[in-house]
Design a protein around this motif. Sequence first.
Motif, mmCIF file in Angstrom:
data_model
loop_
_atom_site.group_PDB
_atom_site.id
_atom_site.type_symbol
_atom_site.label_atom_id
_atom_site.label_comp_id
_atom_site.label_asym_id
_atom_site.label_seq_id
_atom_site.Cartn_x
_atom_site.Cartn_y
_atom_site.Cartn_z
ATOM 1 N N ALA A 46 0.819 -1.210 0.000
ATOM 2 C CA ALA A 46 0.000 0.000 0.000
ATOM 3 C C ALA A 46 0.853 1.260 0.000
ATOM 4 N N ILE A 47 1.858 1.316 0.858
ATOM 5 C CA ILE A 47 2.680 2.529 0.897
ATOM 6 C C ILE A 47 3.461 2.678 -0.404
ATOM 7 N N GLY A 48 3.793 1.548 -1.051
ATOM 8 C CA GLY A 48 4.444 1.622 -2.348
ATOM 9 C C GLY A 48 3.548 2.276 -3.388
ATOM 10 N N PHE A 49 2.271 1.872 -3.426
ATOM 11 C CA PHE A 49 1.324 2.505 -4.341
ATOM 12 C C PHE A 49 1.145 3.985 -4.001
ATOM 13 N N GLN A 50 1.037 4.282 -2.708
ATOM 14 C CA GLN A 50 0.853 5.677 -2.305
ATOM 15 C C GLN A 50 2.004 6.540 -2.822
ATOM 16 N N ARG A 51 3.237 6.068 -2.645
ATOM 17 C CA ARG A 51 4.400 6.843 -3.080
ATOM 18 C C ARG A 51 4.453 6.982 -4.603
ATOM 19 N N GLY A 78 2.644 14.531 -8.559
ATOM 20 C CA GLY A 78 3.490 15.648 -8.158
ATOM 21 C C GLY A 78 3.101 16.255 -6.831
ATOM 22 N N VAL A 79 2.662 15.402 -5.881
ATOM 23 C CA VAL A 79 2.233 15.893 -4.571
ATOM 24 C C VAL A 79 2.955 15.117 -3.476
ATOM 25 N N ALA A 80 2.849 15.604 -2.243
ATOM 26 C CA ALA A 80 3.436 14.911 -1.097
ATOM 27 C C ALA A 80 2.650 13.614 -0.833
ATOM 28 N N VAL A 130 -2.104 11.673 -0.352
ATOM 29 C CA VAL A 130 -2.727 10.612 -1.143
ATOM 30 C C VAL A 130 -3.284 9.539 -0.205
ATOM 31 N N ARG A 131 -4.576 9.262 -0.356
ATOM 32 C CA ARG A 131 -5.210 8.219 0.459
ATOM 33 C C ARG A 131 -5.808 7.171 -0.464
ATOM 34 N N LEU A 132 -5.615 5.917 -0.118
ATOM 35 C CA LEU A 132 -6.012 4.809 -0.973
ATOM 36 C C LEU A 132 -7.313 4.161 -0.521
#
Length: 429
Positions: A170-175, A182-184, A188-190
């Motif tokens: 999940a954190i991989g997809f978020q990053r 182009g955002v922090a 981003v929430r999944l």
Amino acid sequence: MSALKLAIVGGGSTYTPELIDGFARLRDTLPIGELVLIDPAAERLELIGGLARRIFAKQGHGATVTTTTDVSAGVQGADAVLLQLRVGGQAARNQDETWPLECGCVGQETTGAGGLAKALRTVPVVLDIAEQVRRANPDAWIVDFTNPVGIVTRALQTAGHKAVGLCNVAIGFQRKFAAHLGVAPELVRLDHVGLNHLTWERGVTLLDAPDAVSGREVLPELLAGFGKEIADDLHLPLPVIQRLGVVPSYYLRYFYQHDAVVEELKVQGSRAAKVSAIEAELLGMYADPTLDTKPELLGQRGGAFYSEAAVQLIASLLGTDGGTSVQVVNTRNDGVLPFLPDDAVIEVPAEVDANGVRPLPQRPVEPLYAGLIAGVTAYEQLALEAALLGGRDRVFDALLAHPLVGQIELADQLTDRLLAHNRAHLPWA
């Protein structure tokens, strides 16, 4: 709050410096006063311990690092214990990834027959460690990163341990999505739903602020603008992803393109062999007394962003981040997905704070995904029973239930091979 004591069981892993680097960089979020690395491999443990001390020193972190082969002593007084062990090491993993191919099945360490073999070896060992943690400090959180995370976490929770599972998918997809937009990353929430290594991103919300409760849905925008990059990264056909309108975990390829993956694996060889070569090179680097940063080569070892995910989770559980956060974790279902048993372990966003983990309500899961989730959950329940109680019949039942097996003759052949390759780790066999 006073500085924390953390323990890592499996601290001799070549991956541990990634965690150390995260602990050092994010010390304001998670103030660690003592870190204990625990591992039966004493020689590797000293190499990792030395590098950990140098990384902390270089980054001005004041925590002490100790090493021990004694689990009971190492977890004494720990506020949280991370589990990242591999019973049988890379040699056992290599077998898990090899013998299923002889039967025309995917050889993989977390799913299919190989994943079952790993679960059978791992669950009893993890439960023994967890009992030692409970005796040392019943209030300590156990954070499980040991695969197969869903089955291992279910075992821990069923036994009454204060445990939660963590995966870096999940954190991989978020990053990656944040980079595309182009955002922090914290904006981003999944909408992430499923089981460990069996998940789909059904939505991606772009927040105005990290603590916002709502935002703008951007998944269609991501698929329209970056669909090819996403599909290539997952090794899945772009038209399928576009038609579904979701982003599957790359582990779904084992289900969606099983036969093609089998043929690829027969040619490529096992991932374990590649990892073993990387580990040998890393250990040589770690022995260098001048090395005080994690090597770039470590990025090829796997587990990207795990340190950030681990810090976020532990900080929320121990209350050092000052509030409630939303994080994707593996935790008890308790009706969140009504088509699964309450004690199933699901992987969804959850509110996490010092009061524990509370999975967020989920909108109804589409039949295309719910059917596979239900089938794999049934397999995981049977796999856990086999791990706890042993017996050839239970192993056979679990394999017969697995969507990647599901045939009597195939389950029979796989059962024989599994037991033959794992007798040293399965006393009942």
